[in-house]
Design a protein around this motif. Sequence first.
Motif, PDB file in Angstrom:
ATOM      1  N   MET A   1     -23.447  38.406 -18.691  1.00 54.92           N
ATOM      2  CA  MET A   1     -24.102  37.910 -17.676  1.00 54.92           C
ATOM      3  C   MET A   1     -24.454  36.314 -17.986  1.00 54.92           C
ATOM      4  SD  MET A   1     -26.730  41.128 -16.707  1.00 54.92           S
ATOM      5  CE  MET A   1     -26.055  42.439 -15.686  1.00 54.92           C
ATOM      6  N   ARG A   2     -25.013  36.134 -19.199  1.00 58.65           N
ATOM      7  CA  ARG A   2     -25.301  34.689 -19.797  1.00 58.65           C
ATOM      8  C   ARG A   2     -23.911  33.939 -19.719  1.00 58.65           C
ATOM      9  NH1 ARG A   2     -28.449  36.228 -23.133  1.00 58.65           N
ATOM     10  NH2 ARG A   2     -27.031  36.701 -24.787  1.00 58.65           N
TER      11      ARG A   2
ATOM     12  N   SER B   1     -16.794  28.799  -6.569  1.00 56.89           N
ATOM     13  CA  SER B   1     -16.732  29.228  -7.770  1.00 56.89           C
ATOM     14  C   SER B   1     -17.960  29.831  -8.200  1.00 56.89           C
ATOM     15  CB  SER B   1     -16.280  27.930  -8.826  1.00 56.89           C
ATOM     16  OG  SER B   1     -17.584  27.219  -8.839  1.00 56.89           O
ATOM     17  N   LEU B   2     -18.098  30.426  -9.485  1.00 57.80           N
ATOM     18  CA  LEU B   2     -19.432  30.820  -9.879  1.00 57.80           C
ATOM     19  C   LEU B   2     -20.513  29.876 -10.158  1.00 57.80           C
ATOM     20  CD1 LEU B   2     -18.173  33.304 -12.715  1.00 57.80           C
ATOM     21  CD2 LEU B   2     -19.466  33.991 -10.622  1.00 57.80           C
TER      22      LEU B   2
ATOM     23  N   GLY C   1     -25.265  31.931 -17.130  1.00 62.69           N
ATOM     24  CA  GLY C   1     -26.380  31.202 -17.993  1.00 62.69           C
ATOM     25  C   GLY C   1     -26.763  30.008 -17.591  1.00 62.69           C
ATOM     26  N   ASP C   2     -25.657  29.138 -17.459  1.00 64.75           N
ATOM     27  CA  ASP C   2     -25.749  27.707 -16.984  1.00 64.75           C
ATOM     28  C   ASP C   2     -26.085  27.503 -15.694  1.00 64.75           C
ATOM     29  OD1 ASP C   2     -25.408  26.928 -19.695  1.00 64.75           O
ATOM     30  OD2 ASP C   2     -23.332  26.520 -19.304  1.00 64.75           O
ATOM     31  N   ILE C   3     -25.732  28.347 -14.716  1.00 64.96           N
ATOM     32  CA  ILE C   3     -25.997  28.335 -13.428  1.00 64.96           C
ATOM     33  C   ILE C   3     -27.534  28.631 -12.752  1.00 64.96           C
ATOM     34  CG2 ILE C   3     -25.288  29.057 -11.002  1.00 64.96           C
ATOM     35  CD1 ILE C   3     -22.315  29.424 -12.726  1.00 64.96           C
TER      36      ILE C   3
END
Length: 129
Positions: free
Chosen positions: A92-93, A68-69, A97-99
């Motif tokens: 993009m965020r 997954s992303l 953003g969390d990754i």
Amino acid sequence: MSRRLISSGSVFEQEIGYSRAVVEGDWILVSGTTGFDYSKMAISDDLLEQTEQCFQNIQAALNEAGSSLADVVRVTYILPVATDFPRCWPIMRKYLGDIKPAAMMLAAGLSDPRMKIEIQVTAYRKAEG
């Protein structure tokens, strides 16, 4: 573990001779991915719609690879017009953003003048256990 090739069904993959993604062990290498909707072989004229479709195409390839992303460790953005890059940041965020993978942006011509962005990712799928 043997190499596994993933296709999106894009005619480009067949014509050019590449895979949407290659799975090698725990690594998933996703080719530069554009905003084409491969189910319709159509592309929007809008940069933000293309950016959204890029991530949907990447997500589909990662899902097929059992990933997954959340597993993305590196992303490269390519845009023909460098000044368009900030307009894409909210999308993009939304996806990364969390990754917070390592990232790079390049300004370069793309293979089709309708393409306004191309995104390539590398993911590392951690072994379960």
